[in-house]
Write an enzyme that holds these catalytic residues in place. Structure first.
Site, PDB file in Angstrom:
ATOM      1  CD  GLU A  75      43.372  -0.779  97.676  1.00 29.27           C
ATOM      2  OE1 GLU A  75      43.252  -0.967  96.189  1.00 29.27           O
ATOM      3  OE2 GLU A  75      44.836   1.141  98.011  1.00 29.27           O
ATOM      4  CG  ASP A  76      38.358  -2.773  98.041  1.00 30.50           C
ATOM      5  OD1 ASP A  76      39.096  -1.722  98.559  1.00 30.50           O
ATOM      6  OD2 ASP A  76      38.151  -3.437  97.257  1.00 30.50           O
ATOM      7  NE  ARG A 140      31.081  -1.533  95.460  1.00 35.59           N
ATOM      8  CZ  ARG A 140      31.291  -2.760  95.437  1.00 35.59           C
ATOM      9  NH1 ARG A 140      32.727  -2.607  96.223  1.00 35.59           N
ATOM     10  NH2 ARG A 140      31.786  -3.543  94.261  1.00 35.59           N
ATOM     11  CG  HIS A 170      37.388   1.434  94.935  1.00 32.71           C
ATOM     12  ND1 HIS A 170      38.093  -0.320  94.651  1.00 32.71           N
ATOM     13  CD2 HIS A 170      36.390   1.047  95.557  1.00 32.71           C
ATOM     14  CE1 HIS A 170      37.329  -0.696  96.094  1.00 32.71           C
ATOM     15  NE2 HIS A 170      36.143   0.208  95.869  1.00 32.71           N
ATOM     16  CB  CYS A 257      42.396  -4.234  95.351  1.00 32.02           C
ATOM     17  SG  CYS A 257      41.842  -3.846  93.350  1.00 32.02           S
TER      18      CYS A 257
HETATM   19  C1  CIR Z   1      34.597  -5.354  94.485  1.00 30.27           C
HETATM   20  O1  CIR Z   1      33.144  -4.969  93.097  1.00 30.27           O
HETATM   21  O2  CIR Z   1      34.591  -4.904  95.205  1.00 30.27           O
HETATM   22  C2  CIR Z   1      35.700  -6.061  93.432  1.00 30.27           C
HETATM   23  N1  CIR Z   1      35.215  -7.023  92.640  1.00 30.27           N
HETATM   24  C3  CIR Z   1      36.594  -5.787  93.491  1.00 30.27           C
HETATM   25  C4  CIR Z   1      37.338  -4.768  93.985  1.00 30.27           C
HETATM   26  C5  CIR Z   1      38.852  -4.146  93.532  1.00 30.27           C
HETATM   27  N2  CIR Z   1      39.332  -3.624  94.602  1.00 30.27           N
HETATM   28  C6  CIR Z   1      40.118  -2.436  94.143  1.00 30.27           C
HETATM   29  O3  CIR Z   1      40.846  -1.711  93.281  1.00 30.27           O
HETATM   30  N3  CIR Z   1      39.860  -1.907  95.608  1.00 30.27           N
END
Ligand code: CIR
Length: 267
Positions: A75-76, A140, A170, A257
């Site tokens: 998702e990111d 972020r 987030h 995510c």
């Molecule tokens: C991070 O810190 O980027 C990953 N360990 C977790 C990302 C989770 N992503 C989200 O909630 N969209």
């Protein structure tokens, strides 16, 4: 008597990515590091994918990358809209190489736009409600990214609204869409007044991480570790599909995510 089964409708496409063997070296912002059982994480992720399929998603599963611990959290890496997809520039430098494989998977479906340096944006900070993109200003995601996103998307009729978020990773850790006209949120992490005119439901205070649910076709996917919030959702008329996510939760992951879900068209 002969039973006639209607073919399952695949109304959605969902991009997912297999759990990396190096998940234990993931980025962490608000959680202490705890040992992650990668085999169990894989099994739970497979259960999540099966649930998406049962909800009418056609899966595009990208292979794991041992050099990208967080790459399961697709998702990111992008924001997918009906008209275009925007490839993100994740805030954690270790996560930026994740975007290449996802861009390749999205290219057959949508024209691609890209966020450029110095903006940083994680897709987990973007909540799309109709033609409005709420963008969380987090550790972020930068204000410059909200500006760039607004410029990229205004030709398509979208407005970008920056939102303050505090205490969590987030924006979508704090608020997600639980139905056509219902937001599920944790008021400790995001101010409900940021969403004027929207119906909101609060998580149970004992379950601060429960605000992240994934709405697909009138049902929501939610970790089964949040039974109290589940009861609140069901009392509000929402059908909840629980999923076991304990290992990905240790990596600060949640249900939105692990996929990029969009209306199937193109390709
Ligand atoms: C991070 O810190 O980027 C990953 N360990 C977790 C990302 C989770 N992503 C989200 O909630 N969209």
């Amino acid at each position: 008597m002969t039973q006639v089964f209607a073919p399952r409708r695949l109304d959605w496409t969902a991009v997912t990515r297999e759990v990396s063997p190096s998940l234990g070296r993931c980025e962490l912002t608000h959680l202490e590091r705890a040992p992650i059982a990668v085999g169990l994480a894989r099994a739970q992720h497979a259960g999540y994918e099966a649930l998406l399929e049962s909800l009418g998603c056609r899966l595009i599963r990208l292979p794991a990358d041992p050099d990208l611990p967080d790459s399961v959290f697709v998702e990111d890496t992008a924001v997918v809209l009906d008209e275009v997809a925007v490839i993100a520039r994740p805030g954690a430098a270790s996560r930026r190489p994740e975007t290449a494989a996802v861009a390749g998977a999205l290219a057959p479906f949508r024209p691609l736009l890209r966020l450029e340096d110095p903006a940083t944006l994680d897709g987990g900070d973007v909540l799309v409600l109709g033609r409005t993109l709420y963008v969380g200003l987090s550790s972020r995601t930068s204000a410059a990214a909200a500006d760039q996103l607004g410029r990229l998307l205004s030709p398509y009729g979208y407005a970008v609204v920056p939102v303050s978020v505090a205490g969590c990773l987030h924006l979508k850790s704090a608020v997600t869409r639980a139905g056509e006209d219902l937001l599920l949120l944790n008021p400790a992490w995001v101010d409900p007044s940021a969403f004027p005119g929207r119906r909101t439901l609060e998580v149970d205070p004992a379950e601060p991480f429960a605000a992240n649910v994934l709405a697909i076709g009138g049902q929501v996917v939610s970790p089964d570790s949040f039974p109290r919030t589940r009861r609140r959702l069901e009392a509000a008329g929402v059908r909840v599909r629980p999923v076991d996510m304990t290992e990905l939760q240790k990596a600060e992951g949640a249900v939105t995510c692990c996929s990029l879900v969009f209306r199937a068209r193109g390709a």
